[in-house]
Scaffold this active site. Structure first.
Site, short mmCIF file in Angstrom:
data_model
loop_
_atom_site.label_atom_id
_atom_site.label_comp_id
_atom_site.label_asym_id
_atom_site.label_seq_id
_atom_site.Cartn_x
_atom_site.Cartn_y
_atom_site.Cartn_z
N ASP A 75 0.82 -1.21 0.00
CA ASP A 75 0.00 0.00 0.00
C ASP A 75 0.86 1.26 0.00
O ASP A 75 0.48 2.28 -0.58
CB ASP A 75 -0.92 0.00 1.22
CG ASP A 75 -2.05 -1.02 1.08
OD1 ASP A 75 -2.15 -1.67 0.02
OD2 ASP A 75 -2.84 -1.16 2.04
N ASP A 149 -4.72 9.24 5.61
CA ASP A 149 -5.03 9.97 6.84
C ASP A 149 -4.10 11.15 7.08
O ASP A 149 -3.02 11.26 6.50
CB ASP A 149 -4.97 9.03 8.06
CG ASP A 149 -3.71 8.17 8.11
OD1 ASP A 149 -2.62 8.71 7.84
OD2 ASP A 149 -3.82 6.99 8.41
N THR A 189 -8.81 1.53 7.41
CA THR A 189 -8.24 0.22 7.70
C THR A 189 -6.75 0.31 8.08
O THR A 189 -6.08 -0.71 8.15
CB THR A 189 -8.39 -0.73 6.49
OG1 THR A 189 -7.83 -0.09 5.33
CG2 THR A 189 -9.86 -1.04 6.24
N TYR A 191 -3.95 3.21 10.31
CA TYR A 191 -3.61 3.66 11.66
C TYR A 191 -4.86 3.84 12.52
O TYR A 191 -4.88 3.47 13.69
CB TYR A 191 -2.82 4.96 11.54
CG TYR A 191 -2.18 5.47 12.81
CD1 TYR A 191 -1.96 4.65 13.92
CD2 TYR A 191 -1.75 6.80 12.89
CE1 TYR A 191 -1.36 5.14 15.07
CE2 TYR A 191 -1.15 7.29 14.04
CZ TYR A 191 -0.96 6.46 15.12
OH TYR A 191 -0.37 6.94 16.27
N LEU A 193 -7.66 2.24 12.43
CA LEU A 193 -8.17 0.93 12.86
C LEU A 193 -7.37 0.41 14.04
O LEU A 193 -7.93 -0.13 15.00
CB LEU A 193 -8.10 -0.05 11.69
CG LEU A 193 -8.60 -1.48 11.98
CD1 LEU A 193 -10.08 -1.48 12.31
CD2 LEU A 193 -8.33 -2.38 10.77
N SER A 194 -6.05 0.59 14.01
CA SER A 194 -5.20 0.10 15.10
C SER A 194 -5.43 0.88 16.39
O SER A 194 -5.08 0.40 17.47
CB SER A 194 -3.73 0.17 14.70
OG SER A 194 -3.27 1.51 14.63
N ALA A 213 -4.59 7.14 22.00
CA ALA A 213 -4.35 7.00 23.45
C ALA A 213 -4.93 8.17 24.23
O ALA A 213 -4.21 8.90 24.91
CB ALA A 213 -2.85 6.85 23.73
#
Length: 294
Positions: A75, A149, A189, A191, A193-194, A213
């Site tokens: 990607d 993003d 799908t 950063y 998503l994580s 966070a």
């Protein structure tokens, strides 16, 4: 059909699939051009059955009529190719030589079938929207846009930062966090998503705003219309913060006034028959498989 082959780094482990691709292109009578820096890397290793041309930069789009750009990698390779294509609307087909690829959908084992379908015109294109970053101070040069993003992140200290966030000028929230992500459906799908963000289908017309966070555990990702303009003010103990567009980054300060909106143009991804976004999700995320006994 005239195609451009684009990649960044040649690895010896990729020799077999790269050679196969050029053999297939020759067999299907494609007129093939190769991104110059990559061509120099592969010349000593790849045997060309037909002559290939050289593609230097986006300026070549003004001179030649290319029908498609084929990327070799993952990607990240597509994200870099997007910067080369800019607003020329050349469809991109990604051949996955990496690991987890949501954009590079064609696996090495499927190259032969893919080239046969392309040669016969059996494909569609799927538009992917991008986001655009506005700033009162110049950053990201001539390409202040992203397919996946935009992020604002802490940089020089372990202390969290405060990001005051507004939608169309109206106050949304102050995020006390390590940072914030604004993702397109394509980037949902990645950063985002994580960090607990939702998966959004392409073409949904949305942005996802995901904190990184967050200090307040009741703060959750939100989905908003991509017609909105999202603006930010940053505070923190440090003088510098990190801003990213896809894999590119710049240093910003509290003096930067930043806003994200939908970009004026997107990119087109090649869509082959029988490879849907849902197929990609199941394949990449191992949905529907019981792996407990594997």
């Amino acid at each position: 059909m005239q195609v451009v082959i684009y990649s960044q780094v040649y690895k010896e482990s990729d020799r077999e699939p790269v050679q196969e691709l050029f053999n297939l292109l020759a067999a299907e009578n494609f007129s093939t051009y190769v991104y110059g820096p990559y061509l120099e890397q592969i010349r000593p290793h790849i045997r060309f059955l037909r002559d290939v041309g050289v593609f230097e930069s986006h300026l070549d789009f003004r001179i030649k009529k290319f029908d498609m750009l084929i990327t070799l990698g993952g990607d990240g390779t597509i994200l870099n190719a997007m910067l080369t294509i800019k607003d020329y609307k050349i469809p991109i087909l990604g051949i996955n030589l990496g690991r987890l690829g949501f954009l590079a959908r064609v696996e090495k084992s499927k190259m032969s079938e893919a080239m046969r379908l392309l040669a016969r015109g059996r494909f569609e294109t799927e538009k992917r929207d991008m986001l655009y970053l506005e700033s009162n101070l110049p950053i990201f040069g001539e390409t202040p846009y992203a397919l996946n993003d935009f992020t604002l992140l802490k940089r020089d200290t372990s202390s969290m930062i405060t990001i005051h966030t507004y939608i169309n000028g109206a106050y949304l929230n102050s995020y006390w966090a390590d940072g914030i992500i604004v993702a397109t459906p394509t980037g949902s799908t990645g950063y985002s998503l994580s960090c607990g963000g939702p998966i959004v289908f392409p073409g949904s017309g949305n942005f996802v705003v995901t904190p990184v966070a967050p200090h307040n555990l009741n703060v959750r990702p939100i989905v908003i219309s991509d017609d909105a303009v999202i603006s930010f003010q940053i505070e923190g103990r440090a003088d510098n913060f990190l801003s990213t567009l896809d894999s590119r980054f710049e240093t910003v300060t509290a003096a930067h006034e930043l806003a994200v909106r939908k970009n004026d143009f997107g990119i087109d991804l090649v869509k082959l028959p029988d490879i849907t976004f849902m197929d990609t999700l199941r394949g990449k995320l191992n949905w529907g498989e019981d792996r407990r006994n594997h």
